[in-house]
Design an enzyme around this catalytic site. Structure first.
Site, PDB file in Angstrom:
ATOM      1  N   TYR A 163      50.272  29.632  35.152  1.00 33.00           N
ATOM      2  CA  TYR A 163      50.273  28.669  36.242  1.00 33.00           C
ATOM      3  C   TYR A 163      51.498  27.924  36.415  1.00 33.00           C
ATOM      4  O   TYR A 163      51.766  26.980  37.469  1.00 33.00           O
ATOM      5  CB  TYR A 163      48.973  27.608  36.243  1.00 33.00           C
TER       6      TYR A 163
ATOM      7  N   LYS B 254      43.393  38.222  26.247  1.00 28.21           N
ATOM      8  CA  LYS B 254      43.753  39.617  26.437  1.00 28.21           C
ATOM      9  C   LYS B 254      45.043  40.278  25.712  1.00 28.21           C
ATOM     10  O   LYS B 254      46.100  40.702  26.038  1.00 28.21           O
ATOM     11  CB  LYS B 254      44.296  39.957  28.098  1.00 28.21           C
TER      12      LYS B 254
ATOM     13  N   ASP C 164      38.001  41.310  30.074  1.00 26.73           N
ATOM     14  CA  ASP C 164      37.532  42.336  30.999  1.00 26.73           C
ATOM     15  C   ASP C 164      36.021  42.570  30.283  1.00 26.73           C
ATOM     16  O   ASP C 164      35.027  42.434  30.982  1.00 26.73           O
ATOM     17  CB  ASP C 164      37.959  43.731  30.974  1.00 26.73           C
TER      18      ASP C 164
ATOM     19  N   ASP D 177      40.308  29.872  34.995  1.00 29.64           N
ATOM     20  CA  ASP D 177      40.024  29.533  36.597  1.00 29.64           C
ATOM     21  C   ASP D 177      39.151  30.659  37.064  1.00 29.64           C
ATOM     22  O   ASP D 177      37.988  30.309  37.791  1.00 29.64           O
ATOM     23  CB  ASP D 177      41.458  29.634  37.112  1.00 29.64           C
TER      24      ASP D 177
END
Ligand code: NAI
Length: 341
Positions: free
Chosen positions: A125, A177, A212, A236
């Site tokens: 971001y 991740k 995931d 988010d």
């Protein structure tokens, strides 16, 4: 008499002013002692003074260190940078607390009680992105750089551990991740494991999962989670996902917390598709206001507000269209105010 609490009020764009009017009416019925300083930002800022984040708005929050904010519109693709992101940066609101709790039973999932703690200042971001032109195509290549720091990750995760323990939570799950983005989200996982081993082992359960697998598991078995701690972009996305588990965006509040300032809001955006129709569900912003009451230690008022929302939805069965009801913003608000009298 309770001491007045100065606070900045940003009605916001789209449905913002409609749900903010409802929230102010309810806070007045609660005798909440906020002394509002109304300011603009987002599209309303652009319209009023050609600035999505006017100096007067920033000055007001610098003074009050406390704000209630409606959703702010951000153009997609080009245009000005998100005023939400800029506010979070300006006031170093590093933690974004987004609880999702079932209030209306009988939906797709019952008894959901989850909290997403989203890192709010770093990651993808930061807006370090640009295009590279090739062969006359100005948008031939897009590059974005994410930045996560050990210090920032640790500070956020420590906030999450402290929050979880203070609220009697059972487990913290770090979502990352790190198998693919080994540095960018690996540093976050590393900071979490380090902190757990140093300070929190034996005090609360702790595990981690890749984003995931987490998304799949949140749909298959959301009860396996308690407090989720994650980086900015994943947070988010997951906070909208968990809002979907409890009836949708109309039910999901958010608090942006820093060391010496805090901004409360709904998770949802300005909902341009229903703006001006008077049908928006104000509950998410009302629950944001309840978090604001908790923050200023007016716990009794926060509890009264949450109880009145519950009773309006479940005993009076007055619900807006997004929850399958026929009430509009006004009739829902009137019923809620009646519960508070
Ligand atoms: P959105 O959250 O505004 O709307 C998504 C869907 O949920 C729409 O169908 C909308 O009608 C519905 N919805 C949202 N809030 C609702 C409510 N209170 N009652 C009933 N239905 C509700 O997301 P969208 O359309 O992608 O974004 C619109 C604008 O909001 C964009 O400019 C975006 O940047 C901005 N935004 C601002 C946020 C903030 O200020 N914190 C957060 C998310 C988006």
């Amino acid at each position: 008499m309770t001491t007045p609490i100065p606070a900045t009020l940003i009605p916001g764009d789209g449905i913002g002013p409609e749900i903010m009017d409802a929230t102010l009416e309810v806070l007045a019925a609660l005798d909440a002692p906020f002394e509002w300083d109304t300011q603009v930002a987002g599209l309303a800022g652009v319209k009023a003074c050609d600035n999505p984040l006017p100096t007067a708005t920033l000055d007001s929050i610098r003074r009050t260190r406390l704000a209630l904010k409606g959703p702010l519109e951000t153009p997609s693709g080009g245009g000005y940078r998100s005023s939400n992101v800029r506010l979070r940066e300006e006031f170093k609101l590093y933690a974004n607390l987004r609880p999702a709790k079932t209030i209306v039973p009988g939906g797709r999932y019952d008894n959901i009680d989850l909290v997403v703690v989203r890192e709010n200042n770093e990651g993808l971001y930061m807006g370090y992105e640009h295009f590279i032109a090739i062969d006359g195509n100005p948008h031939a290549v897009a590059i974005s750089t994410g930045v996560n720091t050990h210090e920032g990750s640790r500070k956020l995760i420590e906030y999450a551990f402290e929050y979880a323990i203070a609220h009697g939570r059972k487990k913290i799950t770090i979502v990352h991740k790190a198998n693919i983005m080994k540095a960018l989200t690996g540093i976050f996982l590393e900071a979490g494991r380090e902190l757990y081993n140093e300070k929190y082992k034996g005090k609360i359960a702790f595990d981690d999962i890749i984003i995931d697998a987490c998304s799949m598991k949140l749909v298959m078995n959301p009860w396996a989670f308690d407090v989720i701690v994650t980086t900015n972009l994943f947070g988010d996305i997951l906070s909208d996902l968990v809002a979907g588990l409890v009836g949708g965006l109309g039910m999901a509040p958010g608090a942006n917390i820093g060391t010496d300032a805090a901004i409360f809001e709904a998770v949802h955006g300005s909902a341009p598709d229903i703006a001006g129709k008077g049908i928006a569900n104000p509950t998410a912003l009302l629950l944001g206001a309840a978090m604001m009451l908790d923050h200023v230690k007016l716990d009794d008022k926060a509890t009264r507000l949450r109880k009145a929302i519950d009773e309006t939805l479940n005993i009076d069965k007055i619900r807006t269209g997004d929850l399958g009801g026929s009430a509009n913003t006004k009739t829902f608000t009137q019923a809620l105010v009646a519960r508070l009298r």
